[in-house]
Motif scaffolding. Sequence first.
Motif, PDB file in Angstrom:
ATOM      1  N   MET A  66       0.827  -1.235   0.090  1.00  0.00           N
ATOM      2  CA  MET A  66       0.004  -0.092   0.015  1.00  0.00           C
ATOM      3  C   MET A  66       0.797   1.330  -0.070  1.00  0.00           C
ATOM      4  SD  MET A  66      -2.950  -0.749   2.785  1.00  0.00           S
ATOM      5  CE  MET A  66      -2.031  -1.539   3.896  1.00  0.00           C
ATOM      6  N   ARG A  67       2.179   1.084   0.607  1.00  0.00           N
ATOM      7  CA  ARG A  67       3.031   2.336   0.946  1.00  0.00           C
ATOM      8  C   ARG A  67       3.614   2.662  -0.379  1.00  0.00           C
ATOM      9  NH1 ARG A  67       8.386   1.598   4.398  1.00  0.00           N
ATOM     10  NH2 ARG A  67       8.957   3.985   4.653  1.00  0.00           N
ATOM     11  N   GLU A  68       3.765   3.667  -0.863  1.00  0.00           N
ATOM     12  CA  GLU A  68       4.557   4.348  -2.081  1.00  0.00           C
ATOM     13  C   GLU A  68       5.090   3.180  -2.881  1.00  0.00           C
ATOM     14  OE1 GLU A  68       7.709   7.556  -0.708  1.00  0.00           O
ATOM     15  OE2 GLU A  68       7.406   6.173   1.061  1.00  0.00           O
TER      16      GLU A  68
ATOM     17  N   ILE B  49       8.089   2.970  -5.290  1.00  0.00           N
ATOM     18  CA  ILE B  49       9.105   2.558  -4.463  1.00  0.00           C
ATOM     19  C   ILE B  49       9.403   0.995  -3.941  1.00  0.00           C
ATOM     20  CG2 ILE B  49      10.769   3.057  -2.534  1.00  0.00           C
ATOM     21  CD1 ILE B  49       9.963   5.986  -2.788  1.00  0.00           C
ATOM     22  N   TYR B  50       8.155   0.830  -3.254  1.00  0.00           N
ATOM     23  CA  TYR B  50       8.195  -0.704  -2.454  1.00  0.00           C
ATOM     24  C   TYR B  50       7.574  -1.854  -3.178  1.00  0.00           C
ATOM     25  CZ  TYR B  50      10.312   2.324   0.984  1.00  0.00           C
ATOM     26  OH  TYR B  50      11.177   3.332   1.765  1.00  0.00           O
ATOM     27  N   GLY B  51       7.064  -1.464  -4.232  1.00  0.00           N
ATOM     28  CA  GLY B  51       6.133  -2.441  -4.889  1.00  0.00           C
ATOM     29  C   GLY B  51       4.728  -2.748  -4.682  1.00  0.00           C
TER      30      GLY B  51
ATOM     31  N   LEU C 163      17.475  -8.481   8.579  1.00  0.00           N
ATOM     32  CA  LEU C 163      16.785  -7.262   9.447  1.00  0.00           C
ATOM     33  C   LEU C 163      16.807  -5.994   8.297  1.00  0.00           C
ATOM     34  CD1 LEU C 163      15.985  -5.802  11.989  1.00  0.00           C
ATOM     35  CD2 LEU C 163      18.470  -5.385  12.324  1.00  0.00           C
ATOM     36  N   ASN C 164      15.257  -5.605   8.312  1.00  0.00           N
ATOM     37  CA  ASN C 164      15.111  -4.370   7.620  1.00  0.00           C
ATOM     38  C   ASN C 164      14.545  -3.572   8.627  1.00  0.00           C
ATOM     39  OD1 ASN C 164      14.358  -2.288   6.232  1.00  0.00           O
ATOM     40  ND2 ASN C 164      13.139  -3.494   4.452  1.00  0.00           N
ATOM     41  N   GLY C 165      15.607  -2.647   9.112  1.00  0.00           N
ATOM     42  CA  GLY C 165      15.261  -1.594  10.305  1.00  0.00           C
ATOM     43  C   GLY C 165      14.445  -0.601   9.907  1.00  0.00           C
ATOM     44  N   GLY C 166      14.051  -0.454   8.373  1.00  0.00           N
ATOM     45  CA  GLY C 166      13.314   0.644   7.916  1.00  0.00           C
ATOM     46  C   GLY C 166      14.037   2.103   8.370  1.00  0.00           C
ATOM     47  N   ALA C 167      13.424   3.189   8.773  1.00  0.00           N
ATOM     48  CA  ALA C 167      13.927   4.394   9.044  1.00  0.00           C
ATOM     49  C   ALA C 167      14.826   4.211  10.344  1.00  0.00           C
ATOM     50  CB  ALA C 167      13.012   5.459   9.181  1.00  0.00           C
ATOM     51  N   TYR C 168      14.773   3.170  11.183  1.00  0.00           N
ATOM     52  CA  TYR C 168      15.611   3.183  12.254  1.00  0.00           C
ATOM     53  C   TYR C 168      17.040   2.914  12.004  1.00  0.00           C
ATOM     54  CZ  TYR C 168      11.319   3.178  15.421  1.00  0.00           C
ATOM     55  OH  TYR C 168      10.343   3.543  16.069  1.00  0.00           O
ATOM     56  N   THR C 169      17.156   2.223  10.835  1.00  0.00           N
ATOM     57  CA  THR C 169      18.270   2.006  10.288  1.00  0.00           C
ATOM     58  C   THR C 169      19.415   3.195  10.137  1.00  0.00           C
ATOM     59  OG1 THR C 169      17.549   0.602   8.566  1.00  0.00           O
ATOM     60  CG2 THR C 169      19.697   1.281   8.078  1.00  0.00           C
ATOM     61  N   HIS C 170      18.628   4.450   9.906  1.00  0.00           N
ATOM     62  CA  HIS C 170      19.515   5.763   9.720  1.00  0.00           C
ATOM     63  C   HIS C 170      19.644   6.569  11.152  1.00  0.00           C
ATOM     64  CE1 HIS C 170      18.673   4.329   5.776  1.00  0.00           C
ATOM     65  NE2 HIS C 170      17.190   4.480   5.843  1.00  0.00           N
ATOM     66  N   THR C 171      19.120   6.030  12.171  1.00  0.00           N
ATOM     67  CA  THR C 171      18.789   6.770  13.486  1.00  0.00           C
ATOM     68  C   THR C 171      19.238   6.174  14.616  1.00  0.00           C
ATOM     69  OG1 THR C 171      16.515   6.041  13.703  1.00  0.00           O
ATOM     70  CG2 THR C 171      16.779   8.024  12.468  1.00  0.00           C
TER      71      THR C 171
ATOM     72  N   VAL D  83      18.897  -5.605   5.296  1.00  0.00           N
ATOM     73  CA  VAL D  83      18.261  -5.461   3.929  1.00  0.00           C
ATOM     74  C   VAL D  83      17.537  -4.160   3.768  1.00  0.00           C
ATOM     75  CG1 VAL D  83      18.173  -8.069   3.589  1.00  0.00           C
ATOM     76  CG2 VAL D  83      16.058  -6.813   4.099  1.00  0.00           C
ATOM     77  N   HIS D  84      17.333  -3.796   2.534  1.00  0.00           N
ATOM     78  CA  HIS D  84      16.602  -2.953   2.037  1.00  0.00           C
ATOM     79  C   HIS D  84      15.822  -3.304   0.749  1.00  0.00           C
ATOM     80  CE1 HIS D  84      17.671  -0.495   5.195  1.00  0.00           C
ATOM     81  NE2 HIS D  84      19.082  -0.939   5.157  1.00  0.00           N
ATOM     82  N   ILE D  85      14.755  -2.884   0.663  1.00  0.00           N
ATOM     83  CA  ILE D  85      13.848  -3.085  -0.703  1.00  0.00           C
ATOM     84  C   ILE D  85      14.269  -2.161  -1.640  1.00  0.00           C
ATOM     85  CG2 ILE D  85      11.714  -3.071  -1.731  1.00  0.00           C
ATOM     86  CD1 ILE D  85      10.613  -3.978   1.391  1.00  0.00           C
ATOM     87  N   SER D  86      14.273  -0.743  -1.260  1.00  0.00           N
ATOM     88  CA  SER D  86      14.861  -0.111  -2.262  1.00  0.00           C
ATOM     89  C   SER D  86      16.327   0.289  -2.330  1.00  0.00           C
ATOM     90  CB  SER D  86      14.074   1.460  -1.800  1.00  0.00           C
ATOM     91  OG  SER D  86      14.620   1.893  -0.566  1.00  0.00           O
ATOM     92  N   ASN D  87      16.823   0.858  -3.227  1.00  0.00           N
ATOM     93  CA  ASN D  87      18.476   1.052  -3.302  1.00  0.00           C
ATOM     94  C   ASN D  87      18.587   2.378  -2.497  1.00  0.00           C
ATOM     95  OD1 ASN D  87      21.064   1.894  -3.720  1.00  0.00           O
ATOM     96  ND2 ASN D  87      21.054   1.343  -5.710  1.00  0.00           N
TER      97      ASN D  87
ATOM     98  N   PHE E  84      19.783  11.391   3.603  1.00  0.00           N
ATOM     99  CA  PHE E  84      19.662  10.854   4.973  1.00  0.00           C
ATOM    100  C   PHE E  84      19.656   9.133   5.014  1.00  0.00           C
ATOM    101  CE2 PHE E  84      15.265   9.612   5.150  1.00  0.00           C
ATOM    102  CZ  PHE E  84      14.848  10.879   4.649  1.00  0.00           C
ATOM    103  N   ARG E  85      19.389   8.757   3.876  1.00  0.00           N
ATOM    104  CA  ARG E  85      19.229   7.419   4.085  1.00  0.00           C
ATOM    105  C   ARG E  85      20.623   6.515   3.697  1.00  0.00           C
ATOM    106  NH1 ARG E  85      13.612   6.731   3.639  1.00  0.00           N
ATOM    107  NH2 ARG E  85      12.549   8.269   2.689  1.00  0.00           N
ATOM    108  N   HIS E  86      21.675   7.501   3.440  1.00  0.00           N
ATOM    109  CA  HIS E  86      22.964   6.663   2.857  1.00  0.00           C
ATOM    110  C   HIS E  86      23.729   6.471   4.068  1.00  0.00           C
ATOM    111  CE1 HIS E  86      22.814   9.458  -0.807  1.00  0.00           C
ATOM    112  NE2 HIS E  86      21.758   8.683  -0.935  1.00  0.00           N
TER     113      HIS E  86
END
Length: 142
Positions: free
Chosen positions: A17-19, A22-24, A71-79, A97-101, A108-110
């Motif tokens: 459902m979400r974007e 980007i995420y399929g 582990l896909n930490g989502g936004a917590y990956t970056h924080t 892992v991340h779905i998107s590149n 901020f996602r780098h």
Amino acid sequence: MLKVQIINGPNLNLLGMREPEIYGNSSFESFLEELRKSYPNVEIGYFQSNVEGFLIDKLQEVGFSCDGIILNGGAYTHTSVALQDAVRSLKAPVVEVHISNVFQREEFRHHSYLSPVCKGVICGFGMDSYRLALEALIAGRK
Ligand code: DQA
């Protein structure tokens, strides 16, 4: 039987459902059903939470007994320093892992707090990132 735990962080319950650009379009549950069918010899656990502390609780619960964690930490990956501390304490290897590149996206996602304490990182292959991480964990056990 190999025991692997998939852990998804915040907003990943909205996959499908979400974007979708980007995420399929597929939900994680339908992807997981297919993944489990393709790997009948792997016991694949799944946990998702939007709450940082619950992700840490799950990592601590499985991280000393399973053979690997995806582990896909989502936004917590970056924080999250707390997630980094959790991952670095575990015995089981963790694949980030991340779905998107994330490197094609906002600056901020780098940066990832998880990459330095994970065995490896796979990103940018859509849902297939999870399968590739599973392959890496299986190969690592041989
Ligand atoms: C994500 C990338 C993150 O930057 C983002 O916050 C997510 C999903 C991915 O799988 O591509 O929630 O981890």
